[in-house]
Each structure stands twice: as structure tokens, then as C-alpha cells.
Design an enzyme around this catalytic site. Structure first.
Site, PDB file in Angstrom:
ATOM      1  N   HIS A   1       0.840  -1.202   0.000  1.00  0.00           N
ATOM      2  CA  HIS A   1       0.000   0.000   0.000  1.00  0.00           C
ATOM      3  C   HIS A   1       0.879   1.257   0.000  1.00  0.00           C
ATOM      4  O   HIS A   1       0.819   2.083   0.931  1.00  0.00           O
ATOM      5  CB  HIS A   1      -0.912  -0.012   1.246  1.00  0.00           C
ATOM      6  CG  HIS A   1      -2.292   0.500   0.978  1.00  0.00           C
ATOM      7  ND1 HIS A   1      -3.236  -0.211   0.288  1.00  0.00           N
ATOM      8  CD2 HIS A   1      -2.888   1.679   1.308  1.00  0.00           C
ATOM      9  CE1 HIS A   1      -4.349   0.485   0.205  1.00  0.00           C
ATOM     10  NE2 HIS A   1      -4.166   1.642   0.811  1.00  0.00           N
TER      11      HIS A   1
ATOM     12  N   ASN B   1      -4.006   2.898  -4.770  1.00  0.00           N
ATOM     13  CA  ASN B   1      -3.230   1.652  -4.810  1.00  0.00           C
ATOM     14  C   ASN B   1      -3.920   0.569  -5.633  1.00  0.00           C
ATOM     15  O   ASN B   1      -3.264  -0.149  -6.389  1.00  0.00           O
ATOM     16  CB  ASN B   1      -2.987   1.152  -3.384  1.00  0.00           C
ATOM     17  CG  ASN B   1      -2.107   2.096  -2.595  1.00  0.00           C
ATOM     18  OD1 ASN B   1      -0.900   2.128  -2.763  1.00  0.00           O
ATOM     19  ND2 ASN B   1      -2.729   2.889  -1.723  1.00  0.00           N
TER      20      ASN B   1
ATOM     21  N   ARG C   1      -6.117   0.808  -8.184  1.00  0.00           N
ATOM     22  CA  ARG C   1      -6.044   1.046  -9.637  1.00  0.00           C
ATOM     23  C   ARG C   1      -4.610   0.941 -10.147  1.00  0.00           C
ATOM     24  O   ARG C   1      -4.385   0.526 -11.283  1.00  0.00           O
ATOM     25  CB  ARG C   1      -6.729   2.367 -10.004  1.00  0.00           C
ATOM     26  CG  ARG C   1      -6.147   3.622  -9.440  1.00  0.00           C
ATOM     27  CD  ARG C   1      -7.094   4.827  -9.509  1.00  0.00           C
ATOM     28  NE  ARG C   1      -7.976   4.865  -8.360  1.00  0.00           N
ATOM     29  CZ  ARG C   1      -8.771   5.885  -8.076  1.00  0.00           C
ATOM     30  NH1 ARG C   1      -8.807   6.945  -8.872  1.00  0.00           N
ATOM     31  NH2 ARG C   1      -9.541   5.871  -7.012  1.00  0.00           N
ATOM     32  N   MET C   2      -3.623   1.294  -9.297  1.00  0.00           N
ATOM     33  CA  MET C   2      -2.223   1.134  -9.709  1.00  0.00           C
ATOM     34  C   MET C   2      -1.837  -0.335  -9.810  1.00  0.00           C
ATOM     35  O   MET C   2      -1.086  -0.730 -10.708  1.00  0.00           O
ATOM     36  CB  MET C   2      -1.298   1.847  -8.717  1.00  0.00           C
ATOM     37  CG  MET C   2      -1.087   3.319  -8.994  1.00  0.00           C
ATOM     38  SD  MET C   2      -0.358   3.684 -10.610  1.00  0.00           S
ATOM     39  CE  MET C   2       1.277   2.946 -10.436  1.00  0.00           C
ATOM     40  N   GLY C   3      -2.339  -1.168  -8.888  1.00  0.00           N
ATOM     41  CA  GLY C   3      -2.042  -2.598  -8.959  1.00  0.00           C
ATOM     42  C   GLY C   3      -2.557  -3.202 -10.243  1.00  0.00           C
ATOM     43  O   GLY C   3      -1.852  -3.975 -10.920  1.00  0.00           O
TER      44      GLY C   3
END
Length: 318
Positions: A176, A182, A184-186
Site C-alpha cells: 500500500h 493503490n 487502480r495502480m495494482g
């Protein structure tokens, strides 16, 4: 240090099935799907990834934003969509193995939404579901070394990118690193990792299937948290990847336009010289006359240059 996970029989079976489907996708010229399908899938990707995070805009509204039309809706939701469009349009400039590139992508994705866009959080955070704290993220002073270790694994780990993309997705969610964005970035970074090995993943709406199985998505994250390894999440995400490939292959009567064929061939030959015969061999379903028309169109529109004439003619993308 390698993140903890096991390669199970289920994972091996899923990887084998995915590899087989990727072969079928390449044979069907769908590694770079037709333009209209790419546009639809990109919109579905953005819609689903943001809907998971609570965005209220519809597919029709997102389509309008993509087409630069005016949309009425919550300012925050509209900005989230515009930022997502910007970062997906910027994918080719991002390096999946570079931490600075990762932060740059977060900066684009969260611009105007949080003050610390593109920067690691400096506060402690916990994930709350209802009235229950389900996850306490590592303290902020551990973020940089943890992310450095994760990118080191991504660059130098021995497993296939199929597996590593799932591991990265889980571990990033666990760490995190940002105060917000986080999830949407993953999902974005897993797409970028997969795209590096298999170009088709740039245009697969994996997020749509995650949205349809959102409860299982969070369950698999929770189970992996409880076991202290990402095995369950890897299995879940590989199932999603396989399903997305099967969905792409189920589309009947996909016909490529001349632009689709020319763009697809460009991704194969890059800047190398080629002949009409080599172009035709990549698209056995078209006639030699159609191949000639494609190349004539490309020359006339400045897409490729032609050297020589008739049987001696060679071409190269500009």
C-alpha cells in the site's frame, strides 16, 4: 528477496492454458485487435477499474469523455476518468521494471485528486471493511526498501511474467505505498507487466472480469494476507487472465481493416525492410491484390517508404 508464494499444480495448469490461448490469439491476428475493439476494451477497462473504486460514471459518459464531448457528472469522477485515459495513453512510455516510472504513472493517475500524487505516503494506513480493520499496511519508513525489493524481484525473478505480474499486484496491494490509488495502480501495473511479454494484454479488459468477480477479488487478497503468501491471489488472477483471452477468442468474424493489418505488421517488423511477399505471408487470408492495395495505401499516406519497383520493391515503416 523473492516474495513468498508456491507454484501449485493449479498455477502450472493455468499458465499452460494461457500460453496455449496466447498462441491462438497470435494465429488469429488478435495480438493487436481491430481498432474499434481496442477502443471499446480500453473504455471498459477504465470504467471497471474506476467503478471498483466507487466512480459513478457510465460507459456512455466515459466514451463521451474519450471523444472530447462535454459530460455532466461529479467533478472528481470526471477527473478520475480523464487521468485514467491519460495514463493508459501513456503506457508505451512507462517501464514496468522501473520504480520511478511507477511513481510517474501514479502522478498521472491521481493528479488533482490527492496532494501527494506520485509520492509514497508518509502516514500509517489501515484498510477498513465495514467496521472492521482488515489490513494494517507496513509503516511509511519501510515503503522504499519494500518497493525496491519488489522491483528487484520483477526485474530478476526466474518465473514467467504471467506469474510475476500477479505477485507484483498482490504485494503492491499489501505494501500500500500510496495514500490513495493503490488498487487502480495494482491493476494498471499488472497490465503493463503482461504487455511487455504479450502485447495483446494492453487491449484486454481484465478489469471488467475483476469487477464482475469483485467479491472473489477481495476474498483472494484476504486469504493471501491470512496465509502470508500470494498463492491464492495468483490462482485467482490467472483464472481472470485465461477468461479474458477466451472472451477475446470467442468474438466471431473479426475482420481486420487495412490500417489494422498495417499496424499489426509494423509491430512485427519494426524498422526492418520487407517485401510484399513477406507482408502477404503474415495475412494468408487476403489476396495478393489486397496486399498490394494495403502497401500502396501506406506509401501514399506516408506510413511506409518504398524502395525499388515491381519485383525488386522493398518497404520500410517510417
Amino acid at each position: 528477496m523473492k516474495p513468498p508464494y508456491k507454484i501449485t499444480g493449479k498455477i502450472l495448469k493455468l499458465v499452460a492454458s494461457i500460453s496455449e490461448k496466447i498462441g491462438e490469439v497470435n494465429s488469429a491476428h488478435l495480438s493487436k485487435p481491430p481498432t474499434e475493439l481496442r477502443k471499446k476494451n480500453r473504455i471498459k477497462t477504465i470504467h471497471s477499474s474506476l467503478e471498483i473504486e466507487g466512480n459513478t460514471l457510465t460507459i456512455e459518459q466515459i466514451t463521451a469523455i474519450v471523444e472530447n464531448k462535454r459530460v455532466i457528472g461529479p467533478k472528481k469522477d470526471i477527473l478520475e476518468v480523464k487521468n485514467a485515459i491519460a495514463v493508459y495513453d501513456y503506457l508505451d512510455n512507462l517501464n514496468p521494471y522501473n520504480f520511478d516510472s511507477f511513481c510517474e504513472a501514479h502522478g498521472i493517475l491521481m493528479k488533482g485528486l490527492i496532494e501527494s500524487a506520485g509520492r509514497l505516503r508518509t502516514k500509517s494506513v489501515g484498510i477498513v471493511k465495514g467496521s472492521e480493520v482488515t489490513h494494517i499496511a507496513p509503516p511509511s519508513e519501510m515503503l522504499k526498501p519494500l518497493m525496491n525489493d519488489l522491483f528487484e524481484y520483477l526485474k530478476n525473478g526466474d518465473d514467467l511474467n504471467l506469474t510475476k505480474s500477479c505477485v507484483f499486484h498482490y504485494e503492491m496491494e499489501f505494501i500500500h505505498p500510496f495514500i490513495d490509488g493503490n488498487g487502480r495502480m495494482g491493476r494498471l501495473w499488472q497490465t503493463l507487466i503482461l504487455k511487455d511479454s504479450y502485447p495483446v494484454f494492453e487491449y484486454l479488459p481484465i478489469e471488467t472480469l475483476i469487477k464482475e468477480r469483485q467479491e472473489q477479488y477481495y476474498e483472494s487478497l484476504g486469504k493471501s494476507d491470512n496465509t502470508g503468501e500470494s498463492t491464492v491471489f495468483i490462482e485467482f488472477m490467472l483464472e481472470i487472465i485465461l477468461e479474458s483471452l477466451e472472451e477475446l477468442l470467442s468474438i466471431q468474424n473479426v475482420s481486420l481493416t487495412n490500417i489494422d493489418r498495417l499496424n499489426l505488421f509494423k509491430s512485427l517488423v519494426k524498422k526492418d525492410y520487407f517485401t510484399r511477399k513477406e507482408y502477404l505471408m503474415s495475412f494468408r487470408e487476403i489476396s495478393s491484390a489486397t496486399a498490394s492495395r494495403d502497401l500502396k495505401f501506406a506509401v501514399e499516406n506516408g506510413l511506409i517508404e518504398k524502395i525499388g519497383d515491381k519485383n525488386t520493391a522493398r518497404y520500410r515503416y517510417k
